[in-house]
Write a protein that holds these residues in place. Sequence first.
Motif, mmCIF file in Angstrom:
data_model
loop_
_atom_site.group_PDB
_atom_site.id
_atom_site.type_symbol
_atom_site.label_atom_id
_atom_site.label_comp_id
_atom_site.label_asym_id
_atom_site.label_seq_id
_atom_site.Cartn_x
_atom_site.Cartn_y
_atom_site.Cartn_z
ATOM 1 N N HIS A 178 31.986 51.832 44.586
ATOM 2 C CA HIS A 178 31.963 50.496 45.188
ATOM 3 C C HIS A 178 32.378 50.653 46.649
ATOM 4 O O HIS A 178 33.550 50.867 46.955
ATOM 5 C CB HIS A 178 32.932 49.585 44.430
ATOM 6 C CG HIS A 178 32.898 48.161 44.873
ATOM 7 N ND1 HIS A 178 33.537 47.151 44.169
ATOM 8 C CD2 HIS A 178 32.321 47.547 45.938
ATOM 9 C CE1 HIS A 178 33.355 46.003 44.783
ATOM 10 N NE2 HIS A 178 32.629 46.213 45.864
ATOM 11 N N ALA A 179 31.405 50.557 47.563
ATOM 12 C CA ALA A 179 31.623 50.857 48.979
ATOM 13 C C ALA A 179 31.744 49.583 49.798
ATOM 14 O O ALA A 179 30.934 48.665 49.661
ATOM 15 C CB ALA A 179 30.474 51.704 49.517
ATOM 16 N N ALA A 190 35.564 38.546 37.358
ATOM 17 C CA ALA A 190 34.577 38.555 36.276
ATOM 18 C C ALA A 190 33.174 38.815 36.820
ATOM 19 O O ALA A 190 32.383 39.553 36.213
ATOM 20 C CB ALA A 190 34.618 37.228 35.521
ATOM 21 N N ARG A 191 32.851 38.231 37.969
ATOM 22 C CA ARG A 191 31.520 38.435 38.550
ATOM 23 C C ARG A 191 31.342 39.873 39.027
ATOM 24 O O ARG A 191 30.274 40.469 38.854
ATOM 25 C CB ARG A 191 31.298 37.456 39.697
ATOM 26 C CG ARG A 191 31.194 36.005 39.258
ATOM 27 C CD ARG A 191 30.922 35.103 40.435
ATOM 28 N NE ARG A 191 29.599 35.363 41.000
ATOM 29 C CZ ARG A 191 29.185 34.869 42.167
ATOM 30 N NH1 ARG A 191 29.997 34.108 42.887
ATOM 31 N NH2 ARG A 191 27.977 35.138 42.610
ATOM 32 N N ILE A 192 32.373 40.438 39.638
ATOM 33 C CA ILE A 192 32.274 41.831 40.083
ATOM 34 C C ILE A 192 32.164 42.766 38.886
ATOM 35 O O ILE A 192 31.372 43.716 38.886
ATOM 36 C CB ILE A 192 33.478 42.190 40.971
ATOM 37 C CG1 ILE A 192 33.378 41.435 42.303
ATOM 38 C CG2 ILE A 192 33.553 43.696 41.210
ATOM 39 C CD1 ILE A 192 34.545 41.649 43.232
ATOM 40 N N GLU A 193 32.938 42.492 37.852
ATOM 41 C CA GLU A 193 32.855 43.298 36.634
ATOM 42 C C GLU A 193 31.452 43.218 36.034
ATOM 43 O O GLU A 193 30.899 44.230 35.567
ATOM 44 C CB GLU A 193 33.895 42.807 35.631
ATOM 45 C CG GLU A 193 34.041 43.679 34.396
ATOM 46 C CD GLU A 193 35.117 43.145 33.473
ATOM 47 O OE1 GLU A 193 35.867 43.960 32.909
ATOM 48 O OE2 GLU A 193 35.205 41.905 33.315
ATOM 49 N N ALA A 194 30.844 42.031 36.064
ATOM 50 C CA ALA A 194 29.481 41.880 35.550
ATOM 51 C C ALA A 194 28.487 42.676 36.389
ATOM 52 O O ALA A 194 27.534 43.264 35.850
ATOM 53 C CB ALA A 194 29.094 40.401 35.533
ATOM 54 N N VAL A 195 28.695 42.708 37.712
ATOM 55 C CA VAL A 195 27.839 43.531 38.575
ATOM 56 C C VAL A 195 27.934 44.996 38.156
ATOM 57 O O VAL A 195 26.913 45.687 38.007
ATOM 58 C CB VAL A 195 28.238 43.362 40.056
ATOM 59 C CG1 VAL A 195 27.578 44.436 40.923
ATOM 60 C CG2 VAL A 195 27.854 41.978 40.562
ATOM 61 N N TYR A 196 29.151 45.480 37.961
ATOM 62 C CA TYR A 196 29.332 46.870 37.538
ATOM 63 C C TYR A 196 28.562 47.149 36.243
ATOM 64 O O TYR A 196 27.830 48.144 36.133
ATOM 65 C CB TYR A 196 30.809 47.161 37.290
ATOM 66 C CG TYR A 196 31.700 47.176 38.500
ATOM 67 C CD1 TYR A 196 31.196 47.199 39.795
ATOM 68 C CD2 TYR A 196 33.092 47.175 38.344
ATOM 69 C CE1 TYR A 196 32.036 47.219 40.892
ATOM 70 C CE2 TYR A 196 33.940 47.202 39.437
ATOM 71 C CZ TYR A 196 33.415 47.219 40.707
ATOM 72 O OH TYR A 196 34.261 47.241 41.782
ATOM 73 N N ARG A 197 28.737 46.280 35.259
ATOM 74 C CA ARG A 197 28.108 46.511 33.953
ATOM 75 C C ARG A 197 26.585 46.486 34.063
ATOM 76 O O ARG A 197 25.892 47.319 33.463
ATOM 77 C CB ARG A 197 28.592 45.464 32.949
ATOM 78 C CG ARG A 197 30.078 45.570 32.622
ATOM 79 C CD ARG A 197 30.457 44.693 31.438
ATOM 80 N NE ARG A 197 31.888 44.668 31.224
ATOM 81 C CZ ARG A 197 32.588 45.643 30.650
ATOM 82 N NH1 ARG A 197 31.971 46.738 30.235
ATOM 83 N NH2 ARG A 197 33.891 45.529 30.490
ATOM 84 N N ASN A 198 26.063 45.542 34.823
ATOM 85 C CA ASN A 198 24.611 45.449 34.968
ATOM 86 C C ASN A 198 24.038 46.661 35.693
ATOM 87 O O ASN A 198 22.969 47.171 35.329
ATOM 88 C CB ASN A 198 24.245 44.167 35.718
ATOM 89 C CG ASN A 198 24.516 42.920 34.905
ATOM 90 O OD1 ASN A 198 24.635 42.981 33.679
ATOM 91 N ND2 ASN A 198 24.629 41.780 35.571
ATOM 92 N N VAL A 199 24.735 47.115 36.738
ATOM 93 C CA VAL A 199 24.257 48.285 37.485
ATOM 94 C C VAL A 199 24.279 49.527 36.600
ATOM 95 O O VAL A 199 23.320 50.316 36.577
ATOM 96 C CB VAL A 199 25.112 48.496 38.751
ATOM 97 C CG1 VAL A 199 24.855 49.872 39.366
ATOM 98 C CG2 VAL A 199 24.822 47.404 39.773
#
Length: 452
Positions: A78-79, A418-427
């Motif tokens: 995560h940059a 929660a939104r950042i965690e969802a980004v991680y999971r989707n990526v």
Amino acid sequence: MRIALVLAGPYPDFRGSQVLVQQLADGIRGRGHVVHLVTYGAVAGTRPGPHATRIARDVVLVARLWRTVQREAIDLIHAHNYEAAIASLMVGRVTNRPVVYHGHNALAEELPLYFRARLARRLAHRLGRLLDAHVPRRADFCIAVTEELGEILRRRGVAASDLTCIAPAAAPRDAAAHRPRVGQEVVGVAMAAAANDPGERGGSRAAGWLLAPPSCGDQLPARVPRAAPRRSSLRLPLSLPGSFASLTMATPTDSSDGLVCYAGNLDGYQNLGFLLRSFARVRARVPAARLVLVTHAAPGALRRAVGPGVEIVRAKSYDEVRARLDAADVVVSPRAERSGFPMKLLNYMAAGKAIVASAGSAKGLRDGITGRIVPDGDEGAFAAAVVELLSDRAARARLGAAARRAVEDPRAWDGVLARIEAVYRNVLAARGAASATSETHASTGLPMALPE
């Protein structure tokens, strides 16, 4: 998940990007994930903006990130901002790790502000546009801190499906200690303290609150006029126009010392030349008014540009920043650059202070309700708003209280995480699906389908 948070900058530090990254690290850890911070480390006296020494530090950053990814079995990188993104894309390509780019600003907008010469500014703008067009879209996914930045990145080639806007939000830390006590009008809130461990593994939890409005890219009220043309931030003719002599003097109320405070760094994009010129107009109407610039940075050339009634204070701690905010009657955000998210504004709101902000930096403010918003570049309007608030204690209290209420909802921070965690999971899911498809075609000998 095992996450590497990457920032091309000194750490710990008072700057907004470092504070945001630290809070994200704490929040993501709190949701059960392993987070490693990869930064320059504790580098004293780092000059902001582009310069040769940063190249060497960026090379070290690449090596440090590669070592962290390999040693700690990192799942995702995560940059934050451009140099970190370039380093992360290099390491991600070699190690086959996905990269999420977290944009804090548009480089075409900010980079020219580090230069004075017109030619240098033009070249910096072109370089910024080039990087805006080529770096973010090479990441697996992009996060923008404002809708304005998101729109810029979409115009520069980032697919709408690969980008989301997530503004910072309230991360409560010992909230009760920062709420107004009985008998007090407001209580200041320090900027979140950075961790003590400057290395790759992050550090202790930050103290205080990191605060922001609950939504991203709030639209400015329709009655805010179109911005006036911008002026160079450090060209500072501070002599007062002759017409000022005929202006009626304004006197602060009996409870006001006429103290105006700016808290933040002294970089070119902060538009401090505009602030100093505007404050000269304030002094023409309120001769006793004072402006304090509270910063962690060395004043440099700015010290020679300050006029009467202006003091530069180099804060050594967040407690000192808090104390200066507590003492202020009005706090200001002159920044006109629109793509970024000014973290100082959130501390102003948390402190319950009356805010005067240029339209470009008025993220989440509502004109006349949680602050005063003036057109970018309009020195007269900026000065008039400050003078009006210095002369009206009731208005200061009303705006400050409303600003504080606007950032107190702790649920907003949980929503951001929660939104950042969802980004991680989707990526990670998308990367896994792509890898599985490649392996299937390789094992069957069938060619992969090409897009039509």
